[in-house]
Design a protein around this motif. Structure first.
Motif, mmCIF file in Angstrom:
data_model
loop_
_atom_site.group_PDB
_atom_site.id
_atom_site.type_symbol
_atom_site.label_atom_id
_atom_site.label_comp_id
_atom_site.label_asym_id
_atom_site.label_seq_id
_atom_site.Cartn_x
_atom_site.Cartn_y
_atom_site.Cartn_z
ATOM 1 N N GLU A 106 1.085 -4.485 -9.307
ATOM 2 C CA GLU A 106 1.573 -5.135 -8.086
ATOM 3 C C GLU A 106 2.897 -4.522 -7.639
ATOM 4 O O GLU A 106 3.109 -4.310 -6.440
ATOM 5 N N ALA A 107 3.783 -4.207 -8.567
ATOM 6 C CA ALA A 107 5.046 -3.549 -8.213
ATOM 7 C C ALA A 107 4.780 -2.215 -7.529
ATOM 8 O O ALA A 107 5.422 -1.886 -6.520
ATOM 9 N N MET A 108 3.826 -1.461 -8.046
ATOM 10 C CA MET A 108 3.491 -0.170 -7.428
ATOM 11 C C MET A 108 2.834 -0.360 -6.065
ATOM 12 O O MET A 108 3.063 0.434 -5.148
ATOM 13 N N LYS A 115 8.961 7.148 -6.135
ATOM 14 C CA LYS A 115 8.471 7.761 -7.365
ATOM 15 C C LYS A 115 9.503 7.736 -8.477
ATOM 16 O O LYS A 115 9.168 7.934 -9.635
ATOM 17 N N ARG A 116 10.764 7.511 -8.186
ATOM 18 C CA ARG A 116 11.786 7.450 -9.223
ATOM 19 C C ARG A 116 11.801 6.095 -9.939
ATOM 20 O O ARG A 116 12.458 5.939 -10.957
ATOM 21 N N ALA A 117 11.094 5.125 -9.421
ATOM 22 C CA ALA A 117 10.991 3.839 -10.109
ATOM 23 C C ALA A 117 10.174 4.031 -11.387
ATOM 24 O O ALA A 117 9.191 4.772 -11.392
ATOM 25 N N PRO A 118 10.549 3.372 -12.465
ATOM 26 C CA PRO A 118 9.869 3.594 -13.755
ATOM 27 C C PRO A 118 8.595 2.777 -13.941
ATOM 28 O O PRO A 118 8.207 2.468 -15.052
ATOM 29 N N SER A 138 -2.798 8.982 -20.125
ATOM 30 C CA SER A 138 -3.152 9.249 -18.731
ATOM 31 C C SER A 138 -2.062 8.731 -17.786
ATOM 32 O O SER A 138 -1.711 9.396 -16.807
ATOM 33 N N THR A 139 -1.531 7.568 -18.074
ATOM 34 C CA THR A 139 -0.489 6.982 -17.231
ATOM 35 C C THR A 139 0.801 7.788 -17.331
ATOM 36 O O THR A 139 1.455 8.055 -16.312
ATOM 37 N N PHE A 140 1.179 8.193 -18.546
ATOM 38 C CA PHE A 140 2.376 9.031 -18.700
ATOM 39 C C PHE A 140 2.192 10.355 -17.958
ATOM 40 O O PHE A 140 3.131 10.837 -17.311
ATOM 41 N N ASP A 141 0.991 10.928 -18.033
ATOM 42 C CA ASP A 141 0.707 12.180 -17.323
ATOM 43 C C ASP A 141 0.798 11.981 -15.810
ATOM 44 O O ASP A 141 1.330 12.840 -15.094
ATOM 45 N N SER A 142 0.296 10.856 -15.318
ATOM 46 C CA SER A 142 0.375 10.559 -13.876
ATOM 47 C C SER A 142 1.819 10.439 -13.424
ATOM 48 O O SER A 142 2.180 10.908 -12.343
ATOM 49 N N ASN A 143 2.635 9.804 -14.246
ATOM 50 C CA ASN A 143 4.050 9.666 -13.917
ATOM 51 C C ASN A 143 4.715 11.032 -13.819
ATOM 52 O O ASN A 143 5.457 11.314 -12.879
ATOM 53 N N GLU A 144 4.419 11.894 -14.787
ATOM 54 C CA GLU A 144 4.998 13.233 -14.775
ATOM 55 C C GLU A 144 4.515 14.025 -13.557
ATOM 56 O O GLU A 144 5.313 14.693 -12.888
ATOM 57 N N ALA A 145 3.228 13.921 -13.234
ATOM 58 C CA ALA A 145 2.663 14.666 -12.111
ATOM 59 C C ALA A 145 3.269 14.254 -10.774
ATOM 60 O O ALA A 145 3.421 15.076 -9.878
ATOM 61 N N ARG A 146 3.651 12.992 -10.646
ATOM 62 C CA ARG A 146 4.236 12.546 -9.379
ATOM 63 C C ARG A 146 5.745 12.716 -9.348
ATOM 64 O O ARG A 146 6.389 12.341 -8.376
ATOM 65 N N GLY A 147 6.317 13.275 -10.414
ATOM 66 C CA GLY A 147 7.759 13.496 -10.442
ATOM 67 C C GLY A 147 8.548 12.267 -10.827
ATOM 68 O O GLY A 147 9.736 12.160 -10.507
#
Length: 169
Positions: A106-108, A115-118, A138-147
């Motif tokens: 919901e936050a997202m 994208k800087r929000a954790p 997968s979620t950590f990878d998505s975070n890295e991919a979006r910067g």
């Protein structure tokens, strides 16, 4: 007379406890709780006051009060991404990581651009804590991919998730 100032102070006293850098965690949490209560006194309809109070209470080990304050926060301000995010953190700290997934999502939804929000880091931690290691990776990878934000604490979670799926490299 600005509740947000008290929330900021409460948050500032809580984060060193979360990241294990506080020299006096008990004092930090007492200050955080006091500031959050002042925020609520100034504006009881400001959800961030309730959720930051709950966050400090969760860090102090008072899960019952923390969960109650998180519930109040989302009841009075359900459309606030920060409130949703911290509610998810409270669920993780209270040992309820499966409950954290919905508020993080919901936050997202409420704040899809920042994208800087954790948010994805925290969502990955929730998946890790509930034992869904492939989804955490997968979620950590998505975070890295979006910067999104990275740091040593996230490297630890990522490495631990890889180890749990048998990838020790």
């Amino acid at each position: 007379e600005f509740a947000g100032g008290y929330v900021g102070a409460a948050w500032s006293y809580s984060l060193p406890v979360l990241f294990n850098t506080a020299s006096a965690p008990g004092e930090n949490l007492a200050q955080a709780i006091d500031f959050a209560k002042q925020a609520i006194q100034v504006d009881p309809r400001f959800g961030a006051g309730h959720v930051v109070l709950g966050f400090a209470q969760a860090l102090a080990g008072d899960e019952v009060e923390a969960l109650e304050n998180a519930q109040i926060a989302t009841a009075v301000q359900p459309g606030d991404a920060f409130v949703q995010f911290i509610q998810g953190m409270i669920f993780i700290l209270a040992g309820l990581p499966e409950e954290a997934v919905s508020p993080f999502n919901e936050a997202m939804r409420l704040n899809p651009i920042e994208k800087r929000a954790p948010y994805l880091n925290a969502l990955g931690i929730a998946h890790y804590a509930k034992g869904d290691y492939p989804e955490a990776i997968s979620t950590f990878d998505s975070n890295e991919a979006r910067g999104g934000p990275q740091g040593p604490h996230m490297d630890v979670f990522r490495a631990a998730a890889y180890a749990q799926v048998g990838n020790n490299e």
